[in-house]
Scaffold this motif. Structure first.
Motif, PDB file in Angstrom:
ATOM      1  N   ALA A 115       0.830  -1.198   0.000  1.00 45.87           N
ATOM      2  CA  ALA A 115       0.000   0.000   0.000  1.00 45.87           C
ATOM      3  C   ALA A 115       0.868   1.252   0.000  1.00 45.87           C
ATOM      4  O   ALA A 115       1.905   1.309   0.669  1.00 45.87           O
ATOM      5  N   ALA A 116       0.442   2.260  -0.751  1.00 41.00           N
ATOM      6  CA  ALA A 116       1.106   3.562  -0.755  1.00 41.00           C
ATOM      7  C   ALA A 116       0.411   4.448   0.273  1.00 41.00           C
ATOM      8  O   ALA A 116      -0.810   4.657   0.202  1.00 41.00           O
ATOM      9  N   MET A 117       1.160   4.966   1.243  1.00 42.30           N
ATOM     10  CA  MET A 117       0.576   5.773   2.296  1.00 42.30           C
ATOM     11  C   MET A 117       0.005   7.072   1.707  1.00 42.30           C
ATOM     12  O   MET A 117       0.595   7.692   0.834  1.00 42.30           O
ATOM     13  N   GLY A 118      -1.173   7.449   2.196  1.00 45.25           N
ATOM     14  CA  GLY A 118      -1.828   8.664   1.742  1.00 45.25           C
ATOM     15  C   GLY A 118      -2.689   8.493   0.515  1.00 45.25           C
ATOM     16  O   GLY A 118      -3.339   9.452   0.082  1.00 45.25           O
ATOM     17  N   ARG A 119      -2.728   7.296  -0.049  1.00 45.37           N
ATOM     18  CA  ARG A 119      -3.507   7.074  -1.268  1.00 45.37           C
ATOM     19  C   ARG A 119      -4.932   6.650  -0.916  1.00 45.37           C
ATOM     20  O   ARG A 119      -5.174   6.029   0.116  1.00 45.37           O
ATOM     21  N   THR A 120      -5.858   6.952  -1.803  1.00 50.21           N
ATOM     22  CA  THR A 120      -7.250   6.560  -1.622  1.00 50.21           C
ATOM     23  C   THR A 120      -7.461   5.123  -2.080  1.00 50.21           C
ATOM     24  O   THR A 120      -6.945   4.713  -3.129  1.00 50.21           O
ATOM     25  N   ALA A 121      -8.206   4.356  -1.283  1.00 54.01           N
ATOM     26  CA  ALA A 121      -8.568   2.992  -1.632  1.00 54.01           C
ATOM     27  C   ALA A 121     -10.071   2.829  -1.404  1.00 54.01           C
ATOM     28  O   ALA A 121     -10.718   3.681  -0.780  1.00 54.01           O
ATOM     29  N   SER A 152     -13.998  10.955   1.285  1.00 54.65           N
ATOM     30  CA  SER A 152     -15.039  11.950   1.015  1.00 54.65           C
ATOM     31  C   SER A 152     -16.445  11.383   1.136  1.00 54.65           C
ATOM     32  O   SER A 152     -17.419  12.136   1.170  1.00 54.65           O
ATOM     33  N   SER A 153     -16.582  10.065   1.202  1.00 53.03           N
ATOM     34  CA  SER A 153     -17.910   9.456   1.248  1.00 53.03           C
ATOM     35  C   SER A 153     -18.577   9.702   2.595  1.00 53.03           C
ATOM     36  O   SER A 153     -17.926   9.651   3.654  1.00 53.03           O
ATOM     37  N   GLU A 154     -19.877   9.949   2.564  1.00 55.35           N
ATOM     38  CA  GLU A 154     -20.650  10.122   3.801  1.00 55.35           C
ATOM     39  C   GLU A 154     -21.076   8.786   4.381  1.00 55.35           C
ATOM     40  O   GLU A 154     -21.527   8.717   5.521  1.00 55.35           O
ATOM     41  N   VAL A 155     -20.969   7.715   3.607  1.00 56.77           N
ATOM     42  CA  VAL A 155     -21.360   6.382   4.086  1.00 56.77           C
ATOM     43  C   VAL A 155     -20.211   5.804   4.897  1.00 56.77           C
ATOM     44  O   VAL A 155     -19.079   5.730   4.407  1.00 56.77           O
ATOM     45  N   PRO A 156     -20.457   5.395   6.139  1.00 58.47           N
ATOM     46  CA  PRO A 156     -19.377   4.838   6.956  1.00 58.47           C
ATOM     47  C   PRO A 156     -19.167   3.358   6.664  1.00 58.47           C
ATOM     48  O   PRO A 156     -20.061   2.659   6.189  1.00 58.47           O
ATOM     49  N   VAL A 157     -17.964   2.884   6.951  1.00 57.60           N
ATOM     50  CA  VAL A 157     -17.678   1.443   6.937  1.00 57.60           C
ATOM     51  C   VAL A 157     -18.255   0.863   8.217  1.00 57.60           C
ATOM     52  O   VAL A 157     -18.008   1.376   9.321  1.00 57.60           O
ATOM     53  N   ARG A 158     -19.013  -0.208   8.099  1.00 54.90           N
ATOM     54  CA  ARG A 158     -19.696  -0.779   9.258  1.00 54.90           C
ATOM     55  C   ARG A 158     -19.596  -2.291   9.231  1.00 54.90           C
ATOM     56  O   ARG A 158     -18.901  -2.870   8.380  1.00 54.90           O
ATOM     57  N   HIS A 159     -20.293  -2.922  10.172  1.00 58.05           N
ATOM     58  CA  HIS A 159     -20.322  -4.383  10.223  1.00 58.05           C
ATOM     59  C   HIS A 159     -20.839  -4.935   8.895  1.00 58.05           C
ATOM     60  O   HIS A 159     -21.850  -4.480   8.361  1.00 58.05           O
ATOM     61  N   GLY A 160     -20.130  -5.923   8.362  1.00 59.37           N
ATOM     62  CA  GLY A 160     -20.487  -6.496   7.071  1.00 59.37           C
ATOM     63  C   GLY A 160     -19.478  -6.177   5.994  1.00 59.37           C
ATOM     64  O   GLY A 160     -19.516  -6.782   4.913  1.00 59.37           O
ATOM     65  N   TYR A 161     -18.558  -5.250   6.278  1.00 57.22           N
ATOM     66  CA  TYR A 161     -17.499  -4.928   5.332  1.00 57.22           C
ATOM     67  C   TYR A 161     -16.258  -5.810   5.536  1.00 57.22           C
ATOM     68  O   TYR A 161     -15.342  -5.767   4.722  1.00 57.22           O
ATOM     69  N   SER A 162     -16.225  -6.563   6.614  1.00 57.01           N
ATOM     70  CA  SER A 162     -15.055  -7.409   6.880  1.00 57.01           C
ATOM     71  C   SER A 162     -14.864  -8.418   5.753  1.00 57.01           C
ATOM     72  O   SER A 162     -15.829  -9.006   5.244  1.00 57.01           O
ATOM     73  N   GLY A 163     -13.611  -8.635   5.391  1.00 62.07           N
ATOM     74  CA  GLY A 163     -13.288  -9.556   4.308  1.00 62.07           C
ATOM     75  C   GLY A 163     -13.227  -8.902   2.949  1.00 62.07           C
ATOM     76  O   GLY A 163     -12.786  -9.525   1.975  1.00 62.07           O
ATOM     77  N   SER A 164     -13.652  -7.623   2.865  1.00 64.46           N
ATOM     78  CA  SER A 164     -13.577  -6.923   1.584  1.00 64.46           C
ATOM     79  C   SER A 164     -12.129  -6.577   1.271  1.00 64.46           C
ATOM     80  O   SER A 164     -11.391  -6.112   2.144  1.00 64.46           O
ATOM     81  N   PRO A 165     -11.702  -6.779   0.045  1.00 59.03           N
ATOM     82  CA  PRO A 165     -10.350  -6.321  -0.313  1.00 59.03           C
ATOM     83  C   PRO A 165     -10.290  -4.804  -0.304  1.00 59.03           C
ATOM     84  O   PRO A 165     -11.239  -4.121  -0.690  1.00 59.03           O
ATOM     85  N   LEU A 166      -9.177  -4.280   0.157  1.00 59.62           N
ATOM     86  CA  LEU A 166      -8.914  -2.847   0.111  1.00 59.62           C
ATOM     87  C   LEU A 166      -8.338  -2.562  -1.276  1.00 59.62           C
ATOM     88  O   LEU A 166      -7.179  -2.883  -1.551  1.00 59.62           O
ATOM     89  N   TRP A 167      -9.148  -1.978  -2.150  1.00 57.09           N
ATOM     90  CA  TRP A 167      -8.832  -1.931  -3.576  1.00 57.09           C
ATOM     91  C   TRP A 167      -8.215  -0.597  -3.969  1.00 57.09           C
ATOM     92  O   TRP A 167      -8.764   0.465  -3.696  1.00 57.09           O
ATOM     93  N   ASP A 168      -7.050  -0.666  -4.601  1.00 60.96           N
ATOM     94  CA  ASP A 168      -6.368   0.512  -5.129  1.00 60.96           C
ATOM     95  C   ASP A 168      -6.661   0.584  -6.624  1.00 60.96           C
ATOM     96  O   ASP A 168      -6.115  -0.185  -7.417  1.00 60.96           O
ATOM     97  N   SER A 169      -7.517   1.523  -7.011  1.00 59.63           N
ATOM     98  CA  SER A 169      -7.912   1.631  -8.418  1.00 59.63           C
ATOM     99  C   SER A 169      -6.757   2.058  -9.306  1.00 59.63           C
ATOM    100  O   SER A 169      -6.713   1.707 -10.483  1.00 59.63           O
ATOM    101  N   ALA A 170      -5.813   2.824  -8.764  1.00 60.41           N
ATOM    102  CA  ALA A 170      -4.703   3.316  -9.570  1.00 60.41           C
ATOM    103  C   ALA A 170      -3.809   2.182 -10.051  1.00 60.41           C
ATOM    104  O   ALA A 170      -3.332   2.181 -11.187  1.00 60.41           O
ATOM    105  N   SER A 171      -3.545   1.206  -9.187  1.00 59.56           N
ATOM    106  CA  SER A 171      -2.667   0.091  -9.552  1.00 59.56           C
ATOM    107  C   SER A 171      -3.425  -1.158  -9.957  1.00 59.56           C
ATOM    108  O   SER A 171      -2.824  -2.105 -10.474  1.00 59.56           O
ATOM    109  N   GLY A 172      -4.741  -1.190  -9.702  1.00 62.51           N
ATOM    110  CA  GLY A 172      -5.522  -2.381 -10.031  1.00 62.51           C
ATOM    111  C   GLY A 172      -5.173  -3.571  -9.171  1.00 62.51           C
ATOM    112  O   GLY A 172      -5.248  -4.719  -9.621  1.00 62.51           O
ATOM    113  N   THR A 173      -4.814  -3.320  -7.920  1.00 61.68           N
ATOM    114  CA  THR A 173      -4.435  -4.390  -6.989  1.00 61.68           C
ATOM    115  C   THR A 173      -5.125  -4.173  -5.651  1.00 61.68           C
ATOM    116  O   THR A 173      -5.591  -3.071  -5.327  1.00 61.68           O
ATOM    117  N   ALA A 174      -5.166  -5.242  -4.851  1.00 60.99           N
ATOM    118  CA  ALA A 174      -5.629  -5.138  -3.471  1.00 60.99           C
ATOM    119  C   ALA A 174      -4.434  -4.792  -2.594  1.00 60.99           C
ATOM    120  O   ALA A 174      -3.348  -5.354  -2.759  1.00 60.99           O
TER     121      ALA A 174
END
Length: 363
Positions: A115-121, A152-174
């Motif tokens: 992961a690149a620090m400071g990048r959006t995922a 910037s999203s107003e929707v919070p991460v909550r229960h049920g997001y566990s197991g989701s890959p943290l996706w970096d759109s710039a590199s196309g990788t998790a």
């Protein structure tokens, strides 16, 4: 997001969403251990590995394949339960590798990168619905975790997001795997990609993604050589390889054995030892002396007259005062050591003159 590799984890009885998962290998799904516990209605941090009978209460769905409603009953490949950390509020582990049954789709695996620090995922809810996407900022590493702040999203991460890959759109990788949220503040945590790669290596799986050309050549050569072995010989070698590398089970195919060897730091030596018959011992009274495998002109430890001779008594050593490379560095005057030997040049023949003329004091 790699939509094809998305996996939904549900409880078989209730059908309720427990969390997400992602395909990381040929029919291999990665998720959090506490997601599996939630699907089975167990205590969230239960440490006991679920049995095959227990896993009958869990189903996997691949929304991007077929109608998206087909369910599959997995088997357990690797179980790393959550373990309390020395710091309050944190834990280690919390990973599960599940194997899809035969006949299930085989999506292209997701590749994990640093992961690149400071990048959006981006992360998604268990269903994988695009409307549940939440952007987060990767702030800093925190032990085995990554510290995430809301974007910037107003929707919070909550229960049920566990197991989701943290996706970096710039590199196309998790770049991580969602694992925890703080209930009081909008702060989230993901497992670092290094933890994921360690889990894959411990299970004998190479991390998904394009191999280095040299590794691709090694993989192809090893797989072809293993495929040519008799079935019984491959079975014995696979069991020895699994024991040597601490794998949860012996590789079933030559390709799996090659993957396990390339994924482990000691993999290639273990592969050689597991599938090579031991050499026959010399007959009693034989004067045959094993020779070193390096060129004759190289003053290696097998041709040394110093302490290396005591560690390899069966090899014929040269007469003093020549020394092996280590003893040369210890005993020779620094001003007399040639520059090539110091830097390890590609043409060590040019160093041989200095080696024979500069005679360090005997150890």
């Amino acid at each position: 997001m790699a939509r094809g590799a998305w996996v939904v984890v549900r409880g078989a009885t209730s059908g309720a969403l427990a969390g997400a998962g992602v395909v990381v290998g040929d029919g291999i799904v990665l998720t959090c251990a506490h997601v599996v516990n939630a699907a089975l209605d167990r205590v969230r941090f239960a440490a006991e590995e679920p049995s095959d009978a227990d896993l009958a209460g869990l189903t996997l769905t691949l929304p991007a394949h077929g109608t998206g409603a087909e369910t599959y009953r997995p088997t357990m490949l690797s179980w790393t339960p959550a373990r309390p950390s020395a710091r309050p509020g944190r834990w280690e582990g919390d990973l599960a590798l599940l194997r899809l049954p035969e006949g299930a789709p085989r999506p292209t695996p997701v590749r994990f990168a640093d992961a690149a620090m400071g990048r959006t995922a981006w992360v998604w809810y268990a269903s994988g619905d695009g409307r549940t996407a939440v952007d987060v900022l990767v702030q800093k590493p925190l032990g085995p975790w990554l510290l995430l702040d809301p974007g910037s999203s107003e929707v919070p991460v909550r229960h049920g997001y566990s197991g989701s890959p943290l996706w970096d759109s710039a590199s196309g990788t998790a770049v991580g795997l969602m694992v925890s949220v703080e209930p009081e503040v909008r702060r989230y945590y993901a497992l670092a990609p290094a933890v994921v790669r360690e889990a894959l290596a411990a299970a004998g799986l190479a991390a998904a993604g394009p191999r280095d050309p040299r590794q691709e050549w090694l993989h192809r050569q090893a797989a072809e050589a293993l495929a040519a072995l008799p079935e019984e010989r491959f079975r014995r070698g696979a069991h020895q390889l699994a024991w040597s590398l601490g794998l949860p089970g012996p590789p079933a195919r030559p390709e799996d054995a090659a993957d396990a060897a390339l994924a482990h730091p000691r993999g290639l030596p273990a592969l050689r030892d597991a599938f090579t018959e031991p050499a026959a011992r010399p007959a009693a009274g034989s004067r045959a002396i094993p020779r070193p495998s390096w060129p004759r002109w190289w003053p290696g430890p097998a041709r040394c007259g110093c302490s290396a001779r005591r560690t390899t008594p069966g090899w014929q050593a040269c007469s003093p005062p020549y020394r092996c490379r280590n003893c040369w560095r210890r005993h020779a005057p620094p001003s007399r050591i040639c520059r090539c030997i110091r830097s390890g040049c590609r043409t060590p023949r040019r160093c041989l003159t200095a080696w024979r003329t500069v005679r360090p004091s005997r150890a």
